[in-house]
Design a protein around this motif. Structure first.
Motif, PDB file in Angstrom:
ATOM      1  N   VAL A  74       0.827  -1.226   0.000  1.00  0.00           N
ATOM      2  CA  VAL A  74       0.000   0.000   0.000  1.00  0.00           C
ATOM      3  C   VAL A  74       0.853   1.265   0.000  1.00  0.00           C
ATOM      4  O   VAL A  74       2.008   1.252   0.410  1.00  0.00           O
ATOM      5  CB  VAL A  74      -0.941   0.064   1.237  1.00  0.00           C
ATOM      6  CG1 VAL A  74      -2.063  -0.940   1.131  1.00  0.00           C
ATOM      7  CG2 VAL A  74      -0.166  -0.064   2.535  1.00  0.00           C
ATOM      8  N   SER A  75       0.225   2.339  -0.449  1.00  0.00           N
ATOM      9  CA  SER A  75       0.865   3.655  -0.338  1.00  0.00           C
ATOM     10  C   SER A  75       0.738   4.117   1.124  1.00  0.00           C
ATOM     11  O   SER A  75      -0.037   3.546   1.897  1.00  0.00           O
ATOM     12  CB  SER A  75       0.142   4.655  -1.239  1.00  0.00           C
ATOM     13  OG  SER A  75      -1.198   4.829  -0.765  1.00  0.00           O
ATOM     14  N   GLU A  76       1.470   5.154   1.466  1.00  0.00           N
ATOM     15  CA  GLU A  76       1.432   5.667   2.843  1.00  0.00           C
ATOM     16  C   GLU A  76       0.032   6.166   3.206  1.00  0.00           C
ATOM     17  O   GLU A  76      -0.455   5.988   4.323  1.00  0.00           O
ATOM     18  CB  GLU A  76       2.474   6.784   3.001  1.00  0.00           C
ATOM     19  CG  GLU A  76       3.036   6.925   4.410  1.00  0.00           C
ATOM     20  CD  GLU A  76       3.328   5.604   5.123  1.00  0.00           C
ATOM     21  OE1 GLU A  76       2.721   5.382   6.193  1.00  0.00           O
ATOM     22  OE2 GLU A  76       4.112   4.778   4.613  1.00  0.00           O
ATOM     23  N   GLN A 113      -2.530   4.639   6.241  1.00  0.00           N
ATOM     24  CA  GLN A 113      -3.221   5.388   7.301  1.00  0.00           C
ATOM     25  C   GLN A 113      -4.732   5.172   7.240  1.00  0.00           C
ATOM     26  O   GLN A 113      -5.388   5.005   8.253  1.00  0.00           O
ATOM     27  CB  GLN A 113      -2.881   6.885   7.179  1.00  0.00           C
ATOM     28  CG  GLN A 113      -1.466   7.172   7.664  1.00  0.00           C
ATOM     29  CD  GLN A 113      -1.023   8.599   7.377  1.00  0.00           C
ATOM     30  OE1 GLN A 113      -1.808   9.435   6.969  1.00  0.00           O
ATOM     31  NE2 GLN A 113       0.260   8.855   7.588  1.00  0.00           N
ATOM     32  N   GLU A 114      -5.263   5.133   6.020  1.00  0.00           N
ATOM     33  CA  GLU A 114      -6.720   4.975   5.850  1.00  0.00           C
ATOM     34  C   GLU A 114      -7.210   3.660   6.440  1.00  0.00           C
ATOM     35  O   GLU A 114      -8.244   3.601   7.101  1.00  0.00           O
ATOM     36  CB  GLU A 114      -7.068   5.041   4.356  1.00  0.00           C
ATOM     37  CG  GLU A 114      -8.564   5.002   4.117  1.00  0.00           C
ATOM     38  CD  GLU A 114      -8.913   5.101   2.632  1.00  0.00           C
ATOM     39  OE1 GLU A 114     -10.106   5.015   2.328  1.00  0.00           O
ATOM     40  OE2 GLU A 114      -7.997   5.251   1.784  1.00  0.00           O
TER      41      GLU A 114
END
Length: 318
Positions: free
Chosen positions: A65-67, A71-72
């Motif tokens: 995943v992206s950063e 967080q999401e």
């Protein structure tokens, strides 16, 4: 991604069985398909043997995943989750999990998963991992029997990911409802019962998600024209059996999977070789019989009454 896992023998072992019926017209043009699935191995979600891993999708998600997505979905590292880290967690050299995660997202788009749907799926996967980090301890004082459940931050995160009120979540993780003829009783779990209930919740969530994904894929593979006009289609069936594994010591679940595979092999032998070749001979067709290994002895060893292993096990269990 959702049904295969790394085992001691195979980096990509299918942990469920599937039958795909591919429909086509007489001209050879493919007209849709239907997937049926059998017996997803749910125990793998909550515990794995040495040198085994959980389902691929968890590693794709955590390490791909992206950063912003991290967080999401409130994601941590694989070693932070009990359901992934009961043995030494090994990510192989050369595994490109970021690439695998991108491919997964593309595949989801191709069968019509909208961005909002993908987010819901990843939220459920994150919640399943957090369930493994739920801990219990017996209440030290007071007459109130029952368990304390925690840690608070894990419960808060679970509540947000599953969109369930925190107090309802605590209740189902610590108490069970029993319905009698006249009454509804709410009883506290013992420590071992609570752990089983927590793990069962994780398995049920994943199993329901898996079934729903198969349903959505079938929906995407339907040919809309076939729904409107009744076109007579021919079909080819492809059976992909469970991952057959042979260890020094098999788990009971693997033993059952291997037995299911033996039964499928027996059915295949009977219908494709034995009955078919007898038909050719009776019709006088010039034909060289194909040799095959008859596995009926193996099946009798496991399930023949009254000496098969299943029956002996039943007697011992009673």
């Amino acid at each position: 991604a959702f049904g295969n896992a790394k085992t001691a023998h195979n980096n990509n072992s299918s942990r469920f069985g599937k039958f795909i019926q591919v429909n086509y017209l007489e001209s050879g043009i493919v007209r849709g398909a239907v997937v049926e699935k059998y017996l997803l191995e749910k125990s793998r979600l909550v515990s794995q043997e040495k040198d085994e891993r959980n389902y691929h999708v968890f590693y794709y998600l955590l390490l791909g995943v992206s950063e912003e997505e991290r967080q999401e979905f409130q994601l941590k590292q694989p070693e932070d989750y009990f359901y992934l880290n009961q043995h030494n967690l090994k990510i192989e050299d050369g595994e490109d999990l970021k690439h695998d995660f991108e491919r997964l997202k593309q595949a989801m788009e191709m069968v019509g998963f909208l961005p909002a749907t993908k987010k819901q799926i990843f939220s459920v996967l994150s919640a399943i991992l957090y369930l493994g980090n739920v801990t219990y301890k017996k209440r030290a004082t007071g007459r109130d029997e029952g368990l304390e459940v925690g840690p608070p931050e894990v419960l808060d995160t679970l509540s947000q990911l599953l969109k369930v009120k925190r107090e309802i979540l605590v209740e189902v993780l610590t108490k069970r409802k029993t319905v009698t003829a006249n009454d509804k009783l709410i009883l506290p779990y013992s420590l071992s019962e609570a752990i089983t209930a927590r793990d069962s919740m994780a398995k049920s969530l994943y199993s329901a998600l898996f079934d729903w994904i198969v349903l959505r894929i079938n929906h995407a593979l339907l040919n809309k024209k076939d729904m409107e006009e009744s076109v007579s289609c021919l079909s080819i069936g492809v059976l992909d059996i469970f991952g057959f594994e042979d260890f020094e010591r098999n788990s009971f679940e693997q033993f059952c999977i291997n037995y299911a595979n033996e039964q499928l092999q027996y059915y295949f032998n009977q219908h494709i070789f034995k009955l078919e070749q007898e038909e050719y001979q009776s019709e006088g067709i010039s034909w060289h019989n194909i040799d095959y290994t008859d596995n009926v002895g193996c099946i009798h060893l496991i399930s023949k009454k009254p000496t098969g292993l299943f029956y002996l096990l039943d007697e011992e269990s009673k």
